[in-house]
Design a protein around this motif. Structure first.
Motif, PDB file in Angstrom:
ATOM      1  N   LEU A   3      27.462  39.253  47.405  1.00 20.68           N
ATOM      2  CA  LEU A   3      28.941  39.070  47.549  1.00 20.68           C
ATOM      3  C   LEU A   3      29.326  38.470  48.683  1.00 20.68           C
ATOM      4  N   ASN A   6      27.809  35.402  50.054  1.00 18.05           N
ATOM      5  CA  ASN A   6      28.117  34.178  49.381  1.00 18.05           C
ATOM      6  C   ASN A   6      29.493  33.965  49.965  1.00 18.05           C
ATOM      7  N   GLU A  77      33.140  35.293  42.240  1.00 12.61           N
ATOM      8  CA  GLU A  77      31.785  35.913  42.078  1.00 12.61           C
ATOM      9  C   GLU A  77      32.140  37.177  41.070  1.00 12.61           C
TER      10      GLU A  77
END
Length: 249
Positions: A3, A6, A77
């Motif tokens: 996460l 990203n 996400e």
């Protein structure tokens, strides 16, 4: 960790896009200034890379933009983990899964659609790709088929192919496959109750390995409960049957 990676990648990408756009805009402005004999049109190094002093009020809008990107990235996400499914083509599709799908097999020489259930493996990583598979595309693979009459086909030794060539079965018969929806228990029940033909001229025993013409002498040895019929030889070969050695095929 994924996460955070990203989010950082997304923020960096947006920042670089803004900087690139800023540079292009200032180059255009600089060229225009040369034509109009204006000075200091290109701006300073800190202006180009959005580096401001703490007191500069323009800091606020960039901070707000970065926070918005962070929130959107985190929300996306989170949604991906919460709503991800095994549905092919879903907006949030899991990166790896195996799911059974209803579908049909058909070929150019066969106008009849044969219902099937296909076990589809999806993986975005080549390392997770089963060795014995049929490639539907770069990320989707078939590794098992269920056909009517409780007949099953494994990939190994049965067929091969790819998205461009279709499925190549035991003979040179090349077929295409069309998937419809995720299979359920009712899908398997309906598939096993499906009869391909009630009066086809090509017959076989569901527990045998050869197909015959209806008047072949071997047909009388097949129990009526085990006798299955096909419209043509291509259909029988899709089910894995080979031609009888005495029938004039």
């Amino acid at each position: 960790m994924k996460l955070i990676l990203n989010l950082c990648t997304g923020i960096l990408g947006v920042y670089l896009a803004v900087v690139a756009g800023n540079i292009i805009g200032r180059i255009v402005k600089f060229l225009y200034a040369l034509c109009t004999k204006q000075a200091h049109a290109f701006g300073t190094f800190s202006d180009i890379f959005l580096i401001r002093s703490p007191e500069d009020p323009r800091n606020v809008k960039y901070v707000v933009a970065l926070i918005a990107i962070l929130v959107i990235g985190a929300g996306n996400e989170a949604a991906r983990h919460i709503f991800a499914s095994n549905q092919i083509g879903a907006f949030y599709e899991r990166s790896e899964y195996t799911e059974n799908y209803e579908g049909f097999i058909y070929s150019d020489s066969n106008s009849y659609q044969i219902p099937i259930i296909a076990s589809i493996h999806h993986s975005t990583s080549s390392e997770d790709t089963p060795e014995e598979t049929v490639h539907l595309s770069d990320d989707y693979f078939i590794h098992h088929l269920w056909l009517p009459y409780h007949i099953q086909q494994d990939t190994e030794g049965t067929y091969n192919g790819d998205a461009g060539k279709g499925l190549v079965f035991l003979t040179d018969q090349t077929c295409a496959i069309e998937l419809t929806k995720i299979a359920t228990e009712d899908s398997f029940k309906h598939l096993n109750e499906t009869a391909i033909s009630a009066n086809g001229d090509i017959v076989a025993s569901k527990y045998g390995d050869t197909y015959h013409f209806d008047d072949c002498r071997y047909v009388k040895n097949i129990s009526r409960n085990n006798l299955i019929r096909f419209h043509n030889t291509q259909e029988a070969e899709i089910f894995g049957f080979s031609p009888c050695t005495i029938c004039p095929f």
